[in-house]
Design an enzyme around this catalytic site. Structure first.
Site, PDB file in Angstrom:
ATOM      1  N   ARG A 242     -24.092  34.357   3.041  1.00  0.00           N
ATOM      2  CA  ARG A 242     -24.040  34.521   4.493  1.00  0.00           C
ATOM      3  C   ARG A 242     -24.780  35.794   4.870  1.00  0.00           C
ATOM      4  O   ARG A 242     -24.745  36.774   4.125  1.00  0.00           O
ATOM      5  CB  ARG A 242     -22.595  34.677   4.986  1.00  0.00           C
ATOM      6  CG  ARG A 242     -21.847  33.377   5.197  1.00  0.00           C
ATOM      7  CD  ARG A 242     -22.369  32.601   6.416  1.00  0.00           C
ATOM      8  NE  ARG A 242     -21.668  31.354   6.599  1.00  0.00           N
ATOM      9  CZ  ARG A 242     -21.994  30.190   6.020  1.00  0.00           C
ATOM     10  NH1 ARG A 242     -23.030  30.100   5.209  1.00  0.00           N
ATOM     11  NH2 ARG A 242     -21.290  29.101   6.258  1.00  0.00           N
ATOM     12  N   GLU A 271     -28.762  35.566  12.279  1.00  0.00           N
ATOM     13  CA  GLU A 271     -29.714  34.453  12.280  1.00  0.00           C
ATOM     14  C   GLU A 271     -29.468  33.538  13.488  1.00  0.00           C
ATOM     15  O   GLU A 271     -28.322  33.439  13.952  1.00  0.00           O
ATOM     16  CB  GLU A 271     -29.598  33.654  10.964  1.00  0.00           C
ATOM     17  CG  GLU A 271     -28.260  32.978  10.754  1.00  0.00           C
ATOM     18  CD  GLU A 271     -28.165  32.298   9.388  1.00  0.00           C
ATOM     19  OE1 GLU A 271     -28.456  32.925   8.363  1.00  0.00           O
ATOM     20  OE2 GLU A 271     -27.782  31.112   9.387  1.00  0.00           O
ATOM     21  N   HIS A 289     -31.936  28.981   6.170  1.00  0.00           N
ATOM     22  CA  HIS A 289     -30.573  28.484   5.897  1.00  0.00           C
ATOM     23  C   HIS A 289     -30.595  26.986   5.521  1.00  0.00           C
ATOM     24  O   HIS A 289     -29.993  26.157   6.211  1.00  0.00           O
ATOM     25  CB  HIS A 289     -29.670  28.730   7.122  1.00  0.00           C
ATOM     26  CG  HIS A 289     -28.209  28.746   6.787  1.00  0.00           C
ATOM     27  ND1 HIS A 289     -27.300  29.555   7.428  1.00  0.00           N
ATOM     28  CD2 HIS A 289     -27.483  28.041   5.874  1.00  0.00           C
ATOM     29  CE1 HIS A 289     -26.089  29.344   6.933  1.00  0.00           C
ATOM     30  NE2 HIS A 289     -26.173  28.433   5.984  1.00  0.00           N
TER      31      HIS A 289
HETATM   32  C1  8YV Z   1     -24.310  24.507   6.299  1.00  0.00           C
HETATM   33  C2  8YV Z   1     -23.540  26.406   4.785  1.00  0.00           C
HETATM   34  O1  8YV Z   1     -25.301  23.569   6.323  1.00  0.00           O
HETATM   35  O2  8YV Z   1     -21.848  24.974   4.063  1.00  0.00           O
HETATM   36  C3  8YV Z   1     -22.154  26.109   4.391  1.00  0.00           C
HETATM   37  O3  8YV Z   1     -21.334  27.045   4.372  1.00  0.00           O
HETATM   38  O4  8YV Z   1     -23.930  27.513   4.899  1.00  0.00           O
HETATM   39  C4  8YV Z   1     -24.506  25.278   5.015  1.00  0.00           C
HETATM   40  O5  8YV Z   1     -24.396  24.400   3.941  1.00  0.00           O
HETATM   41  C5  8YV Z   1     -24.391  25.317   7.546  1.00  0.00           C
HETATM   42  O6  8YV Z   1     -23.398  26.288   7.578  1.00  0.00           O
HETATM   43  C6  8YV Z   1     -24.267  24.401   8.765  1.00  0.00           C
HETATM   44  O7  8YV Z   1     -23.010  24.387   9.307  1.00  0.00           O
END
Ligand code: 8YV
Length: 325
Positions: A242, A271, A289
């Site tokens: 993150r 972001e 991402h």
């Molecule tokens: C998601 C991610 O696609 O699953 C997670 O925690 O970071 C990604 O796989 C993104 O957060 C969309 O909600």
């Protein structure tokens, strides 16, 4: 008259087959333009909804829950749920769910892809070629860092961290070190061929350090200037966890000053904005991402989020809950 069906909101565009599945149970409001709704629009659309299928973009906090008293369940289409105020959700009796497991191997694949692209300077050399600057082959052109046989450090040894460890240990003969809130059991450590070390030792010894820990306020900037200073100047840093875990300004400075060889970043503080200094340094691979972004995996994540809404609102139980009510 049949009883009214519950209404749910899907906050971003998702696969039509998942919307069709939801429509078999609910009145469904969708976001066909895939706009990122401002907060007031999100609140207005949530009125009268019993459930919401959200992504990491929507903040589900106390003020929102207060304004949407009919809401019973929020299903996140992601494994991370730092966009949820879990305590406030529990207080308001709102079930939160996430989408674990279905993305583990795909995300571990991407972590490894980013590690290799970063270590072997794939983006940097491609930019050089596209800019028409490749006039002759040279022995010392774009020398990168060794991947096979090197030391792989993993910070955050959950399911995805373990997937990366297995790839490194079994596929590339890497020595795997990890740091985590709690140490893994001996069988899992043996399966991943991974050794537990304190955080400082991980930073000092890793040739390639991959971040896969969840974001919490406690680990905000847990990789900042002091931690970067412990890393080897030849090391690479990969963040697929993150934004906010890394101090992006401090990272850009370390890269610029040659105190770190390279970085691969799929997530950023604030972001989709990216720290302007990161856009200026050449030795960084930047992706928007996309670690879980294959069709099969995103579809599985969307189905799991939809199945959580269906299970909660028709049977009163969540499949993958993040809070206990
Ligand atoms: C998601 C991610 O696609 O699953 C997670 O925690 O970071 C990604 O796989 C993104 O957060 C969309 O909600």
């Amino acid at each position: 008259m049949p009883p009214a069906r519950p209404a749910v909101l899907v906050t971003r565009q998702v696969f039509p087959e998942v919307i069709d599945k939801l429509r078999r149970h609910f009145e469904v409001e969708t976001n066909d333009d895939d706009a990122v709704w401002p907060r007031d629009v999100l609140l207005a659309r949530l009125q009268g909804k019993a459930g919401a299928l959200t992504t990491g973009t929507e903040r589900i906090d106390a003020a929102l829950l207060q304004a949407c008293p009919g809401l019973k369940v929020v299903a996140n289409l992601s494994v991370g749920y730092n966009n949820f105020d879990v305590e406030a959700m529990t207080r308001h009796g709102v079930q939160g769910t996430n989408a674990p497991d279905v993305l583990t191997e795909t995300t571990a694949d991407f972590g490894f892809a980013l590690l290799m692209a970063t270590a072997r300077r794939v983006s940097e050399s491609e930019h050089f070629l596209r800019a028409g600057r490749w006039h002759k082959w040279a022995v010392e052109m774009f020398l990168g860092a060794e991947v096979h046989g090197s030391t792989l450090g993993i910070f955050g040894m959950g399911r995805i961290g373990q997937g990366i460890a297995r790839r490194g240990a079994h596929g590339f003969g890497m020595q795997v070190l990890y740091h985590n809130r709690s140490r893994l059991d001996a069988a899992t450590e043996a399966d991943c061929r991974a050794s537990y070390v304190p955080k400082d030792e991980l930073l000092r010894r890793a040739d390639h350090l991959v971040l896969v820990l969840p974001y919490t306020p406690e680990n905000h900037h847990s990789i900042g200037a002091a931690e970067l200073a412990l890393m080897q100047p030849t090391a690479t840093l990969i963040n697929i966890a993150r934004g906010g875990i890394v101090d992006d300004a401090a990272l850009a400075q370390a890269l610029r000053e040659g105190r770190l060889a390279a970085a691969g970043l799929d997530v950023f503080e604030g972001e989709p904005a990216v720290h302007p200094d990161l856009l200026e340094v050449p030795n960084v691979v930047l992706t928007p991402h996309i670690a879980s972004a294959t069709r099969g995996t995103r579809l599985a994540m969307a189905h799991l989020a939809a199945d959580n809404l269906i299970a909660c609102l028709t049977q009163g139980r969540a499949l993958t809950p993040v809070n206990r009510l």
